[in-house]
Enzyme design. Structure first.
Site, mmCIF file in Angstrom:
data_model
loop_
_atom_site.group_PDB
_atom_site.id
_atom_site.type_symbol
_atom_site.label_atom_id
_atom_site.label_comp_id
_atom_site.label_asym_id
_atom_site.label_seq_id
_atom_site.Cartn_x
_atom_site.Cartn_y
_atom_site.Cartn_z
ATOM 1 N N ASP A 309 0.875 -1.171 0.000
ATOM 2 C CA ASP A 309 0.000 0.000 0.000
ATOM 3 C C ASP A 309 0.912 1.222 0.000
ATOM 4 O OD1 ASP A 309 -2.214 1.876 0.572
ATOM 5 O OD2 ASP A 309 -3.356 0.085 1.089
ATOM 6 N N HIS A 343 1.510 2.025 -3.262
ATOM 7 C CA HIS A 343 0.456 2.822 -3.896
ATOM 8 C C HIS A 343 0.907 4.266 -4.084
ATOM 9 C CE1 HIS A 343 -3.153 -0.005 -2.852
ATOM 10 N NE2 HIS A 343 -2.291 -0.522 -3.705
#
Length: 567
Positions: A309, A343
């Site tokens: 993430d 991300h």
């Protein structure tokens, strides 16, 4: 025919290479300017206090710890830490070997030191992690006890050359589209549950139940202990949680395979993170690298992040709970860090309701991240993000935007998975309230990006624009150029773009006081597309006008007088 095609292809390659090379040379020149401190207010750089420890050393073996990867050493390790703290502090040594353990509580004045070739392995037996009142994504929630934790302690550290493994693969649900066919086959054969759509794997029935409910961990009077127990496996812990601690050092250690977030300092002061490696598989759900939440005086340097993430993330609580806490993350320096898969390379939000200010990011490299510099929020958050500075950033192979400001964050992956369809959010004018987030005063300079989907994306709200974005000395190779929506006081100086789709090179919707000075590009079919009735004072100076087939077009009620192009 072949030789002509090959010659043309080679010429195209050389043109791109020379364009990027010239941009790199320009960036190096600008780098010298930036080092003079022009883009950083030097008087505002944070000062961070380091912890200091006695040299006394306690070996966990003296407390009965066994190096076999089978014996649970929770009691031995915690006893050594408590004893060390009670004696005035010092070093608790984890020698080389594999040490299986349950949750470990850090105590004041203790440096937990992992020797080279040591592996602190957290058990996959969920019964070892009691349910406790904690915090998840900015809200008070019931969670499983974190593998490593401390609350209201000071002068603490985790140092050394060893590895801390959170056993996260036992906790996490996994999306099929994020695995290869062989990986998916092996995962489903290991046990667990696959949903009806055959797209998601869950470790247990309790995980499935928790995933089907909205905020099952949210603390409320109508939920019983029995309810929380029924969804226990879903309430994944962060690997390291330090709550309201002071003078912290994390140095040298590898933190990997976290059940949820990897490193989570919450409401801490004087935090130094140095030469750590935060590592998760790229498919790790919520597998952030470090989330600095409502902290003050922070230094993150010389560290590497390769996670599932966001890589390096700044937070400060969510919605009403974050505003009530009212603690911004402030006085932060991030320097000399590398982020691989994530991300976002460096991120603020989306839980930033307590605010973020005086954040400095310098001399970092992002390779293969979904987004490079990522600033995200949404209505309902409130909070003010301001005084953000980033310079000397290198990026390569960015899947989405190199630089992104978005006030419509929708809690989805930045890059849609195969077959996933998304629609743009509906633009509507709403009243400005305490729930309206504020983005203002961002300074970004000396960015070199070799490959992105979009160079720059700025999207504010109709009721409250993003204000004060200053971008300088950017050299970006991307599929598309610049997209500015609902923003004002945006200045772009010395911008060099090499894009595949240049119709338009720059898209502006309801932009006010937007200034370009020095816009360079090899060619463009359309230079500017101006959209919407609320554009004004868009100025362009020193642009490569002769390389554009068409300079401008106006639609959706845009006035041609809103754009002024100067020679």
């Amino acid at each position: 025919m072949f030789s002509l095609c090959a010659k043309k292809a080679n010429q195209i390659f050389m043109n791109k290479f020379c364009f990027l090379l010239s941009g790199l040379m320009i960036s190096c020149t600008f780098l010298v300017r930036a080092q003079e401190g022009k883009s950083f207010p030097l008087d505002q750089l944070p000062t961070v206090k380091l912890p200091v420890f006695k040299k006394d050393t306690l070996n966990i073996v003296r407390y009965g710890a066994v190096n076999d990867g089978l014996t649970l050493n929770t009691r031995s390790i915690n006893s050594a830490i408590r004893d060390c703290s009670q004696k005035g502090g010092g070093v608790v040594l984890v020698p080389q070997g594999i040490w299986l353990t349950g949750p470990i509580e850090l105590k004041s004045n203790v440096n937990l030191h992992l020797a080279k070739n040591s592996l602190l392995q957290f058990t996959k037996d969920f019964d070892q992690y009691p349910l406790v009142e904690g915090n998840w994504e900015g809200l008070p929630q019931m969670r499983n006890q974190s593998p490593i934790w401390a609350s209201n302690e000071q002068n603490i550290a985790i140092t050394g050359d060893g590895i801390i493994d959170g056993g996260g693969d036992a906790w996490r649900m996994v999306k099929k589209d994020k695995l290869t066919a062989s990986q998916w086959k092996a995962l489903t054969a290991s046990g667990g549950i696959v949903n009806e759509e055959k797209k998601m794997w869950y470790p247990s029935e309790k995980t499935v139940k928790g995933a089907s409910l909205k905020d099952p961990g949210l603390i409320s009077s109508d939920k019983t202990a029995g309810f929380y127990a029924s969804v226990k496996d879903f309430l994944r812990p962060n690997l390291l949680v330090l709550n309201s601690c002071k003078q912290i050092l994390l140095e040298g250690v590898t933190f990997q395979n976290s059940p949820a977030w990897n490193l989570h300092p919450l409401m801490c002061e004087d935090l130094t993170v140095r030469k750590v490696y935060a590592k998760n598989p790229w498919y790790a759900q919520n597998g952030d690298g470090i989330d600095v939440e409502s902290c003050k005086n922070v230094l993150i340097e010389d560290s590497t992040f390769d996670v599932g993430d966001d890589g390096i993330c700044i937070k400060s609580g969510r919605d009403a709970a974050g505003r009530k806490r009212g603690k911004p993350t402030e006085n932060v320096m991030v320097r000399n860090c590398t982020v691989y898969h994530a991300h976002g390379g460096f991120v603020i939000g989306s839980e930033m309701s307590g605010g973020a200010r005086n954040i400095f990011v310098t001399d970092c490299t992002f390779i293969g991240t979904d987004i490079g510099l990522r600033f995200k929020t949404t209505r309902g958050r409130g909070g003010v993000v301001e005084n953000i500075y980033a310079r000397n950033i290198n990026m390569k192979d960015i899947a989405a935007e190199a630089i992104l400001f978005d006030m419509y964050y929708a809690a989805v992956d930045p890059v849609p998975l195969q077959g996933e369809k998304r629609t743009a959010p509906k633009a509507e004018l709403l009243p400005v309230t305490e729930e309206t987030p504020v983005f203002r005063n961002f300074h970004i300079s000396n960015v070199l990006c070799d490959g992105a989907s979009k160079a720059v994306f700025i999207r504010g709200l109709p009721e409250l624009s993003i204000t004060g974005v200053y971008l300088e000395n950017l050299v970006i190779q991307a599929k598309t150029g610049i997209d500015i929506q609902e923003a004002k006081d945006v200045q772009m100086n010395r911008i060099k773009l090499l894009v595949d789709q240049s119709k338009p090179l720059v898209y502006i919707q309801n932009g006010k006081d937007i200034a370009f000075k020095g816009l360079d590009f090899p060619k463009a079919e359309l230079l500017f597309s101006i959209n919407g009735p609320n554009n004004s004072k868009i100025t362009v100076k020193d642009a490569a006008l002769t390389r554009a087939s068409f300079r401008s077009e106006f639609s959706q009620g845009a006035d041609s007088k809103s754009l002024v192009i100067l020679k």
